[in-house]
Design a protein around this motif. Structure first.
Motif, PDB file in Angstrom:
ATOM      1  N   TYR A 147     -13.160  -7.268  -3.568  1.00 16.07           N
ATOM      2  CA  TYR A 147     -11.730  -7.588  -3.599  1.00 16.07           C
ATOM      3  C   TYR A 147     -11.215  -7.893  -2.202  1.00 16.07           C
ATOM      4  N   ASP A 148     -11.610  -7.082  -1.223  1.00 16.11           N
ATOM      5  CA  ASP A 148     -11.104  -7.292   0.124  1.00 16.11           C
ATOM      6  C   ASP A 148     -11.703  -8.528   0.786  1.00 16.11           C
ATOM      7  N   ILE A 149     -12.937  -8.861   0.472  1.00 14.92           N
ATOM      8  CA  ILE A 149     -13.545 -10.059   1.044  1.00 14.92           C
ATOM      9  C   ILE A 149     -12.816 -11.319   0.576  1.00 14.92           C
ATOM     10  N   PHE A 150     -12.487 -11.382  -0.703  1.00 14.76           N
ATOM     11  CA  PHE A 150     -11.981 -12.629  -1.271  1.00 14.76           C
ATOM     12  C   PHE A 150     -10.478 -12.656  -1.546  1.00 14.76           C
ATOM     13  N   GLY A 197      -4.181  -7.749   3.846  1.00 23.60           N
ATOM     14  CA  GLY A 197      -3.518  -6.750   4.676  1.00 23.60           C
ATOM     15  C   GLY A 197      -4.408  -6.222   5.778  1.00 23.60           C
ATOM     16  N   ASP A 198      -3.782  -5.670   6.836  1.00 22.53           N
ATOM     17  CA  ASP A 198      -4.554  -5.215   7.991  1.00 22.53           C
ATOM     18  C   ASP A 198      -5.137  -3.814   7.823  1.00 22.53           C
ATOM     19  N   GLU A 199      -4.869  -3.161   6.660  1.00 24.92           N
ATOM     20  CA  GLU A 199      -5.447  -1.834   6.448  1.00 24.92           C
ATOM     21  C   GLU A 199      -6.958  -1.904   6.288  1.00 24.92           C
ATOM     22  N   SER A 200      -7.458  -2.980   5.722  1.00 26.06           N
ATOM     23  CA  SER A 200      -8.883  -3.108   5.446  1.00 26.06           C
ATOM     24  C   SER A 200      -9.632  -3.581   6.683  1.00 26.06           C
ATOM     25  N   PHE A 201     -10.801  -2.976   6.907  1.00 20.86           N
ATOM     26  CA  PHE A 201     -11.611  -3.397   8.051  1.00 20.86           C
ATOM     27  C   PHE A 201     -12.102  -4.831   7.884  1.00 20.86           C
ATOM     28  N   ILE A 202     -12.089  -5.342   6.657  1.00 23.08           N
ATOM     29  CA  ILE A 202     -12.484  -6.737   6.435  1.00 23.08           C
ATOM     30  C   ILE A 202     -11.561  -7.688   7.198  1.00 23.08           C
ATOM     31  N   ASN A 203     -10.304  -7.282   7.348  1.00 19.93           N
ATOM     32  CA  ASN A 203      -9.316  -8.128   8.003  1.00 19.93           C
ATOM     33  C   ASN A 203      -9.054  -7.720   9.447  1.00 19.93           C
ATOM     34  N   ALA A 204      -9.955  -6.967  10.040  1.00 20.63           N
ATOM     35  CA  ALA A 204      -9.791  -6.588  11.449  1.00 20.63           C
ATOM     36  C   ALA A 204      -9.784  -7.842  12.317  1.00 20.63           C
ATOM     37  N   PRO A 205      -8.872  -7.940  13.283  1.00 22.27           N
ATOM     38  CA  PRO A 205      -8.784  -9.151  14.105  1.00 22.27           C
ATOM     39  C   PRO A 205     -10.037  -9.362  14.950  1.00 22.27           C
ATOM     40  N   SER A 206     -10.387 -10.607  15.118  1.00 23.54           N
ATOM     41  CA  SER A 206     -11.526 -10.957  15.966  1.00 23.54           C
ATOM     42  C   SER A 206     -11.142 -10.810  17.432  1.00 23.54           C
ATOM     43  N   ALA A 207     -12.111 -11.032  18.329  1.00 21.82           N
ATOM     44  CA  ALA A 207     -11.835 -10.923  19.760  1.00 21.82           C
ATOM     45  C   ALA A 207     -10.774 -11.936  20.188  1.00 21.82           C
ATOM     46  N   SER A 208     -10.866 -13.135  19.634  1.00 22.34           N
ATOM     47  CA  SER A 208      -9.886 -14.163  19.981  1.00 22.34           C
ATOM     48  C   SER A 208      -8.490 -13.772  19.514  1.00 22.34           C
ATOM     49  N   ALA A 209      -8.400 -13.229  18.302  1.00 20.48           N
ATOM     50  CA  ALA A 209      -7.093 -12.811  17.796  1.00 20.48           C
ATOM     51  C   ALA A 209      -6.525 -11.658  18.616  1.00 20.48           C
ATOM     52  N   ARG A 210      -7.382 -10.734  19.029  1.00 25.37           N
ATOM     53  CA  ARG A 210      -6.908  -9.609  19.835  1.00 25.37           C
ATOM     54  C   ARG A 210      -6.361 -10.073  21.171  1.00 25.37           C
ATOM     55  N   HIS A 227      -2.614 -10.154  14.412  1.00 31.99           N
ATOM     56  CA  HIS A 227      -3.137  -9.208  13.431  1.00 31.99           C
ATOM     57  C   HIS A 227      -2.707  -9.629  12.042  1.00 31.99           C
ATOM     58  N   ALA A 228      -3.365  -9.062  11.032  1.00 33.29           N
ATOM     59  CA  ALA A 228      -2.990  -9.331   9.647  1.00 33.29           C
ATOM     60  C   ALA A 228      -1.706  -8.587   9.307  1.00 33.29           C
ATOM     61  N   PHE A 257     -11.131   1.577   2.736  1.00 33.26           N
ATOM     62  CA  PHE A 257     -10.527   0.247   2.771  1.00 33.26           C
ATOM     63  C   PHE A 257      -9.020   0.218   2.994  1.00 33.26           C
ATOM     64  N   ARG A 258      -8.334   1.358   2.905  1.00 35.01           N
ATOM     65  CA  ARG A 258      -6.874   1.333   2.994  1.00 35.01           C
ATOM     66  C   ARG A 258      -6.305   2.341   3.982  1.00 35.01           C
ATOM     67  N   GLY A 259      -7.116   2.944   4.801  1.00 31.34           N
ATOM     68  CA  GLY A 259      -6.601   3.827   5.837  1.00 31.34           C
ATOM     69  C   GLY A 259      -6.157   5.192   5.370  1.00 31.34           C
ATOM     70  N   PHE A 260      -6.562   5.608   4.181  1.00 32.47           N
ATOM     71  CA  PHE A 260      -6.228   6.963   3.738  1.00 32.47           C
ATOM     72  C   PHE A 260      -6.899   7.963   4.680  1.00 32.47           C
TER      73      PHE A 260
END
Length: 320
Positions: free
Chosen positions: A276-279, A283-296, A301-302, A109-112
């Motif tokens: 925690y990441d869903i709700f 931050g953009d480290e979590s895949f939950i907040n990965a930008p959608s196609a429209s955002a890309r 980005h987050a 969830f945090r890019g470690f």
């Protein structure tokens, strides 16, 4: 002045420089620092935790002490001290994970870096084994007295080092007990390492860890021993098998060691971080907040994290 007609100040400004490796050992030490940070951090956790277990339980036997030295609250405090001081020892070096569940969740969830996960896991396991061995070496005479004979070893004292569930608990309940403890642990760890959720100052993070472990132990500790950390259970369990307790430490309740303190902890921790990441986390480290196609398409980005070295909260002296 020297022969080059340089003042001491000019000479220093021209010739003095910083090096990360002032000698050969410094160069050898550099790649070992993170792993050894985890070894020493978990070792401290186990020294205090299993040490207080031994003191409280073994002192209840006649011939060991005139009166029992401590009670259940003493055990809670001892484990809380070990957890907080372990984070303090390793926080600025390795991030103070001190728990395979924390390491895995940070990778998920945090890019470690995934390449570091096996190194951290092995270091944590070795630190737990080493800490338990040192405590056993300190208390083995008292264990002989408590067991009723030299070299007698049963699960009664093996439980001073690893976790064993209360007899009345069915298997599903033991799993859920560890799941719940790890869920609470990782939920709070992710909260205190989230820059946008009022994290404590870096120097106070070990204090938060102390309160957290004390609370988990006081509220949920007695049924399964609140391992909430696979290395904390497996390392000492390996140690007990090696010093005379035998295969029973692994055969107990059909490999309880695998599906309760290990799988229960991993499942509880991952579930907490996912929730925690869903709700909460943005931050953009979590895949939950990965930008959608429209955002890309709009290069949106987050926000990036401002504290990548969770959970210890210390500013690292290197780049992960």
């Amino acid at each position: 002045m020297d022969e080059l007609h340089e003042t001491p100040e000019v000479f220093q400004s021209r010739h003095d420089y910083y090096t990360r490796y002032p000698n050969r050992w410094a160069r050898v030490r550099e790649p070992l620092r993170e792993a050894m940070g985890e070894v020493l951090g978990v070792m401290i956790l186990i020294l205090f935790g299993t040490g207080v277990d031994c003191q409280v339980v073994l002192s209840s036997a006649q011939g060991v002490a005139s009166s029992q030295k401590g009670e259940y609250l003493s055990i809670n405090i001892g484990w809380a001290c070990g957890a907080s001081l372990g984070v303090w020892v390793s926080g600025g070096i390795s991030g103070g994970h001190n728990n395979p569940v924390v390491t895995l969740c940070l990778a998920l969830f945090r890019g470690f870096p995934w390449k570091k996960v096996p190194i951290y896991w092995l270091s944590q396991l070795f630190g737990a084994w080493l800490g338990a061995l040192l405590v056993y070496a300190n208390y083995f005479h008292a264990i002989d007295i408590f067991e009723g004979g030299k070299g007698v070893r049963t699960l009664g004292t093996a439980s001073l080092f690893s976790t064993y569930a209360a007899k009345y608990m069915p298997s599903a309940n033991t799993f859920f007990d560890e799941f719940l403890g790890a869920f609470i642990l990782l939920l709070v760890v992710f909260a205190i390492s989230d820059k946008r959720n009022g994290p404590p100052p870096p120097g106070l993070v070990p204090l938060v860890i102390f309160i957290l472990i004390l609370g988990i132990g006081a509220a949920f500790g007695f049924q399964t021993g609140y391992a909430i950390n696979p290395a904390r259970d497996l390392g000492p369990r390996l140690m007990t098998a090696m010093v005379g307790y035998g295969h029973e430490v692994f055969n107990y309740r059909n490999q309880y060691w695998l599906w309760t303190p290990i799988l229960g902890s991993f499942c509880g921790g991952i579930t907490a971080c996912f929730i925690y990441d869903i709700f909460i986390f943005i931050g953009d480290e979590s895949f939950i907040n990965a930008p959608s196609a429209s955002a890309r398409r709009h290069f949106a980005h987050a926000k990036a994290s401002e504290r990548p070295m969770a959970p210890a909260g210390f500013e690292p002296d290197h780049v992960v």
